[in-house]
Design a protein around this motif. Structure first.
Motif, short mmCIF file in Angstrom:
data_model
loop_
_atom_site.label_atom_id
_atom_site.label_comp_id
_atom_site.label_asym_id
_atom_site.label_seq_id
_atom_site.Cartn_x
_atom_site.Cartn_y
_atom_site.Cartn_z
N ASN A 101 66.06 44.70 76.13
CA ASN A 101 65.65 45.62 77.18
C ASN A 101 66.71 46.45 77.67
O ASN A 101 68.12 46.18 77.33
CB ASN A 101 65.02 44.90 78.38
N MET A 102 66.58 47.57 78.35
CA MET A 102 67.70 48.54 78.52
C MET A 102 68.57 48.25 79.68
O MET A 102 68.09 47.73 80.84
CB MET A 102 66.93 50.05 78.47
N PRO A 103 69.95 48.14 79.52
CA PRO A 103 71.04 48.01 80.45
C PRO A 103 70.73 49.15 81.60
O PRO A 103 70.51 50.33 81.34
CB PRO A 103 72.20 48.08 79.99
N LYS A 104 70.93 48.99 82.91
CA LYS A 104 70.97 50.12 83.89
C LYS A 104 72.17 50.82 83.65
O LYS A 104 71.89 52.03 83.95
CB LYS A 104 70.68 49.38 85.17
N VAL A 105 73.39 50.15 83.50
CA VAL A 105 74.55 51.06 83.25
C VAL A 105 74.62 51.63 82.00
O VAL A 105 74.51 50.91 81.15
CB VAL A 105 75.86 50.16 84.00
N ARG A 106 74.88 52.99 82.02
CA ARG A 106 74.86 53.52 80.80
C ARG A 106 76.27 54.48 80.56
O ARG A 106 76.24 55.52 81.06
CB ARG A 106 73.77 54.50 80.35
N CYS A 131 64.69 54.94 70.87
CA CYS A 131 63.07 55.21 70.68
C CYS A 131 62.49 55.21 72.17
O CYS A 131 62.85 54.40 72.68
CB CYS A 131 62.36 54.23 69.92
N GLU A 132 61.63 56.21 72.50
CA GLU A 132 60.92 56.42 73.69
C GLU A 132 59.67 56.11 73.29
O GLU A 132 58.72 55.72 74.21
CB GLU A 132 61.08 57.80 74.21
N SER A 133 59.07 56.14 71.99
CA SER A 133 57.65 55.74 71.81
C SER A 133 57.94 55.29 70.02
O SER A 133 59.04 55.89 69.48
CB SER A 133 56.70 56.58 71.93
N ILE A 134 56.66 54.88 69.40
CA ILE A 134 56.81 54.47 67.98
C ILE A 134 57.21 55.79 67.25
O ILE A 134 57.71 55.81 66.22
CB ILE A 134 55.56 54.09 67.77
N SER A 135 56.55 57.15 67.93
CA SER A 135 56.72 58.32 67.00
C SER A 135 57.98 59.19 67.72
O SER A 135 58.03 60.24 67.15
CB SER A 135 55.59 59.02 67.25
N SER A 136 58.60 58.68 68.56
CA SER A 136 59.81 59.53 69.15
C SER A 136 60.99 58.79 69.06
O SER A 136 61.19 57.91 70.07
CB SER A 136 59.37 60.05 70.70
N CYS A 137 61.84 58.88 68.25
CA CYS A 137 63.17 58.09 68.05
C CYS A 137 64.16 59.21 67.79
O CYS A 137 64.11 60.24 67.18
CB CYS A 137 62.96 57.18 66.84
N THR A 138 65.51 58.86 68.20
CA THR A 138 66.43 59.82 68.05
C THR A 138 67.85 58.79 67.50
O THR A 138 68.00 57.72 67.85
CB THR A 138 66.96 60.28 69.30
N THR A 139 68.55 59.40 66.44
CA THR A 139 69.64 58.96 65.80
C THR A 139 70.90 59.81 65.97
O THR A 139 70.57 60.81 65.70
CB THR A 139 69.51 58.78 64.16
N GLU A 140 71.80 59.21 66.81
CA GLU A 140 72.94 59.88 66.94
C GLU A 140 74.33 59.27 66.41
O GLU A 140 74.46 58.07 66.15
CB GLU A 140 73.19 59.92 68.71
N PRO A 159 72.53 56.41 75.79
CA PRO A 159 71.81 57.46 76.13
C PRO A 159 71.25 57.16 77.57
O PRO A 159 71.25 56.05 78.09
CB PRO A 159 70.72 57.59 75.24
N SER A 160 71.17 58.25 78.44
CA SER A 160 70.73 58.19 79.90
C SER A 160 69.30 58.21 80.01
O SER A 160 68.95 57.81 81.21
CB SER A 160 71.39 59.28 80.51
N SER A 161 68.48 58.41 79.07
CA SER A 161 67.08 58.30 79.52
C SER A 161 66.53 57.17 79.88
O SER A 161 66.98 56.03 79.82
CB SER A 161 66.40 58.92 77.91
N THR A 162 65.78 57.33 81.11
CA THR A 162 65.19 56.01 81.69
C THR A 162 63.90 55.46 80.93
O THR A 162 63.27 54.45 81.54
CB THR A 162 64.83 56.29 83.06
N THR A 163 63.21 56.45 79.81
CA THR A 163 62.00 56.01 79.20
C THR A 163 62.44 55.38 77.86
O THR A 163 61.48 55.06 77.05
CB THR A 163 61.16 57.20 79.09
N ILE A 164 63.53 54.89 77.34
CA ILE A 164 63.94 54.20 76.25
C ILE A 164 63.30 52.84 76.17
O ILE A 164 63.51 52.28 77.04
CB ILE A 164 65.40 54.43 76.17
N ASN A 165 62.74 52.47 75.26
CA ASN A 165 62.17 51.07 75.00
C ASN A 165 63.10 50.56 73.71
O ASN A 165 62.43 49.14 73.53
CB ASN A 165 60.76 51.13 75.00
#
Length: 238
Positions: A101-106, A131-140, A159-165
């Motif tokens: 699960n995603m940490p609050k501090v980024r 990833c924010e969904s199964i079909s929406s992933c980003t590699t940096e 990453p700062s997005s709050t919708t990352i799972n």
């Protein structure tokens, strides 16, 4: 104190462009639970700091209910995996940190691999996937590389997005021998340090590496939550 570190922007060293299949030699996986409190007295009363991390079993990690968070207590779970593989005439070192699960501090985190000085790394690679969904992933692949004679670390911003799972970070490279003698042992130490407050890149650079993992400068140690290293040992003839 002058550091022996040489810190440069991360650029892959493409000395070996031959595609080889990695053969797994040895792997260590560790699981961690971190409890953070917005009310520090709640943890201090238990003799613990505001951030308290403990190593847990795979079963506890798998069965953890990370969807429930209170307003005063945050619990996060993460997995650290260190791997030695054989890749043709070379060996391949790899460490990966997965957040359940995603940490609050980024902010700027650190991931590292330390090793015996009988080997030297090349084809150094870092990637962060979320990833924010199964079909929406980003590699940096943006990071700053910290290189020492017995270790490599990558400094990178979460990453700062709050919708990352889903979130993972990976550091890997091939190694060649630094000696003409037969190498009988390899030791690989994977480590990770998570920033528990907003820090600058310059601040995150203040660390060194050894077979004990990441050593944070005393001036920044309170800004990070650290975990036990995931260590892999290999014996053979190379």
């Amino acid at each position: 104190m002058e550091s022996k570190s040489n810190i440069v922007e991360g650029i892959n060293d493409n000395l070996n462009n031959t595609v080889e299949e990695n053969v797994l030699i040895s792997q260590t996986v560790k699981y961690f639970k971190t409890t953070a409190s917005n009310n520090s007295s709640m943890l201090y009363s238990l003799g613990k700091s505001t951030y308290y991390t403990e190593e847990i079993t795979k079963e506890e990690y798998d069965n953890s209910n990370y969807s429930t968070q209170s307003t005063s207590i945050e619990t996060t779970y993460k997995k650290l995996t260190t791997t030695i593989s054989q890749k043709g005439s070379y060996y391949h070192y790899d460490v990966q940190l997965n957040w359940k699960n995603m940490p609050k501090v980024r902010s700027y985190d650190i991931i590292s691999l330390s090793f015996y000085e009988s080997v030297t790394p090349f084809n150094i690679s870092f990637r962060q996937k979320y990833c924010e969904s199964i079909s929406s992933c980003t590699t940096e692949t943006n990071y700053t590389q910290h290189l020492e004679s017995d270790g490599v670390s990558a400094i990178f911003k979460l990453p700062s997005s709050t919708t990352i799972n889903s979130l993972s970070s990976n550091l890997s490279f091939d190694v060649r021998k630094t000696t003409s003698a037969t190498v009988l042992k390899q030791r690989l130490v994977g480590d990770y340090a998570h920033a528990t407050s907003s820090v600058s890149l310059a601040t995150a650079k203040k660390h060194s590496l050894s077979l004990s993992g990441i050593s944070l400068d005393s001036s920044i140690s309170s800004n990070y939550d650290t975990i036990n290293e995931a260590i892999v040992n290999w014996s053979g003839s190379w």
